[in-house]
Design an enzyme around this catalytic site. Structure first.
Site, short mmCIF file in Angstrom:
data_model
loop_
_atom_site.label_atom_id
_atom_site.label_comp_id
_atom_site.label_asym_id
_atom_site.label_seq_id
_atom_site.Cartn_x
_atom_site.Cartn_y
_atom_site.Cartn_z
N GLN A 9 46.25 -15.40 40.89
CA GLN A 9 45.43 -15.28 42.08
C GLN A 9 45.45 -13.85 42.63
O GLN A 9 44.43 -13.31 43.04
CB GLN A 9 45.90 -16.26 43.15
N GLU A 10 46.62 -13.24 42.62
CA GLU A 10 46.78 -11.93 43.24
C GLU A 10 46.13 -10.81 42.44
O GLU A 10 45.49 -9.92 43.00
CB GLU A 10 48.27 -11.62 43.43
N SER A 11 46.33 -10.80 41.14
CA SER A 11 45.95 -9.61 40.34
C SER A 11 45.14 -9.93 39.11
O SER A 11 44.80 -9.01 38.35
CB SER A 11 47.22 -8.88 39.90
N TYR B 196 42.71 -18.74 49.31
CA TYR B 196 43.91 -18.33 48.59
C TYR B 196 44.84 -19.54 48.40
O TYR B 196 45.31 -19.81 47.29
CB TYR B 196 44.62 -17.24 49.39
N LEU C 226 50.52 -17.59 41.33
CA LEU C 226 50.43 -16.54 42.34
C LEU C 226 49.96 -15.22 41.72
O LEU C 226 49.09 -14.53 42.26
CB LEU C 226 51.80 -16.34 42.99
#
Length: 643
Positions: free
Chosen positions: A504-506, A612, A501
């Site tokens: 993927q996010e940052s 995502y 996560l």
């Protein structure tokens, strides 16, 4: 506010953020770092003389360049152009040199010092806005024909141009070269895209001649009210067929029924060509498919027989998947181009169609063919046939030593020092600029060096810039292992899923900020963070805490655990909710009426959320491998439940 004023305000804002963030007691390690930070504090306090004296003590310290940069940027003065030229000469290919040059070129242009502009930039700059200023300088120094050719090149465009080009366009217009036909051509281009209302209105006012201006204003009005086509546009009007095509295509994006009715009524009246009718029908079909309007299926399929757009074929294929129309899947796969057909996605769905129709042997062969690719569809295919997940990992080339990198690239010295004093945003900017200057092999060697140094987010950046998709060590490092494992244990969420996560996010950058306000490694919104903190009794006061990795992972893992609990441990639904919100997931599930997992994911309405979810599932499997756990893809429940 004028564009140059806005730009200067932004610069001041960025520098103030930097200067206000200085805390030498926290960051200073060496005497040079302490002097550097003290000089920045002096600049913040407006003590330029003290800052310059401290600068003299820093000699060749890598970040001394930044002090010179801030000195020249905070007090821009055309009389200091010689100092600017000297600064650029010290690091001509550097990030700061480019920013400095752009700032002073704009200053010289604002002061109409065109000869000085051309001395500082004998060649055209890279940005379009500065290119316009460059050719304005050429114009004003007697090289008008060269400027004319440039304006002609950039005029015919389907979107607005930078404000810095306005003065050059004014010169072009004053010379009588912005003719009515050229304005009209530009308006037709602009009318093909959304968001151009103001530009069209402006151009209509510039149109010479009363009749021509009326036609231009009618086009601008139609752009706002395409449904009024029949009443506003006479069939004998200039370019009536082209305008009708543009307006019907525009109307189709919002009101496909109305567009189809008007097309049927007006195609003969405006003498639309076959190609124009096909273009409009494609837009109508696209909207019907996006709306999942099953009643319009016969019309859409008829229209698609005349279409060749890969996007429309993909939408129709996705619709067939949504409806478990396996004959339709096989039919529409054959309609897409051979290049698109080779995509593992459609190999997977063709296998699903064959499997659902009882052609098990053919389905298994197609699944195995797809299962060799490291991707969401490859992993799905491997899961279907019980094959090992294909990681297809390549080993990194030998890393450069830090010393070698420091000797070859001055930017690396600056990156090291910026990281040491906590200026990670600027370090990333320097690293990104460096990545764009070096070869593909050097990107990998520098990325491996960054990995060895513990610069994990910069290693990820290197893999992205090098498009090194098979370098899994570079793409998926494991920073902050103790922190991730601690909160994985505290919440019962897999460490691999937390990493997936955050990746993927940052891209594992702890100070990442999204345009909508999400912050940190796990990109938490302040409201979400406050909600989780209150529920868990965590001392969360303000959003600034979200750039602290420990706090971010603590809150992010707790929120993910909350979502997983809501969905019975289902990572597919939890990932979708983390990205798009639980409310939208509820809405999508109500509309799905219990589809298979793969069908539901394939038809998530938001492309961003669809990608995502797929990425988080793939990244989780890769991180399981990186953490030396048995790599898996879906749990039995995720695989078999109805969505």
């Amino acid at each position: 506010m004028e564009e140059s004023t806005v730009r200067l305000a932004r610069l001041w804002g960025l520098l103030c953020l930097l200067l206000l963030g200085v805390n030498s007691s926290v960051y200073a390690v060496t005497a040079e770092q302490s002097r550097y930070l003290s000089a920045l504090e002096a600049m913040r306090a407006g003590k330029a003389l003290q800052a310059r004296q401290l600068r003299l003590q820093l000699a060749n310290y890598p970040l001394a360049l930044y002090l010179d940069y801030y000195d020249l940027m905070l007090q821009p003065d055309p009389a200091r152009v010689a100092e600017v030229t000297s600064f650029i000469g010290r690091d001509p290919q550097g990030l700061l040199a480019g920013r400095m040059k752009a700032r002073y070129l704009r200053l010289l242009a604002d002061n109409q010092d065109w000869a000085g502009f051309l001395r500082l930039s004998p060649q055209a700059p890279k940005s379009l806005g500065l290119q316009c200023r460059f050719y304005q300088a050429r114009w004003n120094t007697g090289q008008k024909q060269e400027a004319y050719r440039f304006v002609e090149d950039i005029w015919m465009h389907d979107a607005s141009r930078p404000g810095e080009c306005s003065a050059l366009f004014d010169l072009w217009q004053a010379a009588g070269l912005m003719t009515g036909p050229k304005i009209w051509q530009r308006m037709l281009l602009l009318a093909s895209n959304p968001g151009n209302e103001r530009v069209l209105d402006y151009l209509a006012e510039q149109m010479p001649g009363e009749n021509a201006q009326l036609e231009a204003k009618r086009l601008a009005s139609l752009y706002r009210q395409p449904a009024q086509l029949a009443s506003m546009l006479p069939p004998g009007a200039k370019d009536a067929a082209s305008i009708a095509t543009l307006m019907l295509s525009r109307l189709a994006r919002q009101q496909p029924d109305a567009a189809r009715t008007l097309l049927q009524q007006q195609s003969q009246r405006y003498r639309l060509t076959s190609a124009q009718v096909i273009q409009i029908e494609g837009q109508i079909a696209r909207k019907f498919m996006l709306d999942r309007n099953a009643d319009e299926r016969p019309w859409v399929d008829q229209a698609l027989r005349r279409q060749h757009s890969p996007e429309l074929m993909e939408l129709r294929l996705r619709q067939a998947v949504w409806e478990s129309d396996w004959n339709g899947v096989k039919h529409w796969v054959q309609r897409i181009t051979p290049a698109a057909r080779s995509d593992v996605r459609w190999t997977y769905w063709l296998a699903r169609a064959e499997e659902e129709q009882g052609n098990r042997q053919h389905a298994q062969a197609l699944y195995r063919q797809a299962s060799y690719e490291r991707s969401y569809y490859g992993f799905l295919a491997a899961d279907r046939v019980g094959a090992q997940i294909p990681l297809n990992k390549q080993h990194l080339p030998k890393a450069l030593t830090l010393q070698s990198a420091l000797q070859r690239w001055s930017a690396v010295s600056r990156v090291r020092e910026l990281l040491a004093i906590g200026e990670t945003d600027q370090a990333r900017a320097e690293w990104t600029f460096l990545m764009d200057e070096v070869s593909a092999q050097e990107k990998l060697s520098l990325g491996a060096m960054a990995l060895n140094q513990g610069w994990y987010d910069l290693a990820v950046l290197s893999s992205i810039r090098a498009k090194a998709w098979d370098m899994l060590e570079l793409r998926f490092p494991t920073p902050l292992t103790t922190t991730f494992q601690r909160y994985a244990k505290a919440t019962g969420v897999e460490t691999s899923l937390l990493y997936a996560l955050a990746r993927q996010e940052s891209a594992l950058y702890h100070k990442a900020q999204s345009p909508v306000g999400a912050s940190g490694l796990m990109q938490l919104m302040p409201t979400t963070a406050a909600h989780v903190a209150k529920k868990r009794g965590i001392n969360y006061v303000n959003r600034q805490q979200l750039i602290d990795p420990d706090m971010n992972i603590r809150l992010g893992s707790a929120y993910l655990k909350e979502l997983l609990d809501n969905y019975g441990g289902n990572r597919v639904l939890a990932a979708a909710a983390y990205n798009a919100g639980p409310g939208r997931v509820r809405q999508w599930r109500r509309a799905s009426a219990g589809r298979d997992m793969d069908i539901w994911v394939e038809n998530i309405p938001y492309r961003e959320t669809r990608n995502y979810v797929q990425n988080v599932l793939v990244f989780n499997a890769i991180y399981q491998h990186q953490l030396r756990n048995r790599a898996g893809f879906l749990t039995e429940r995720e695989r078999t439940m109805r969505y």
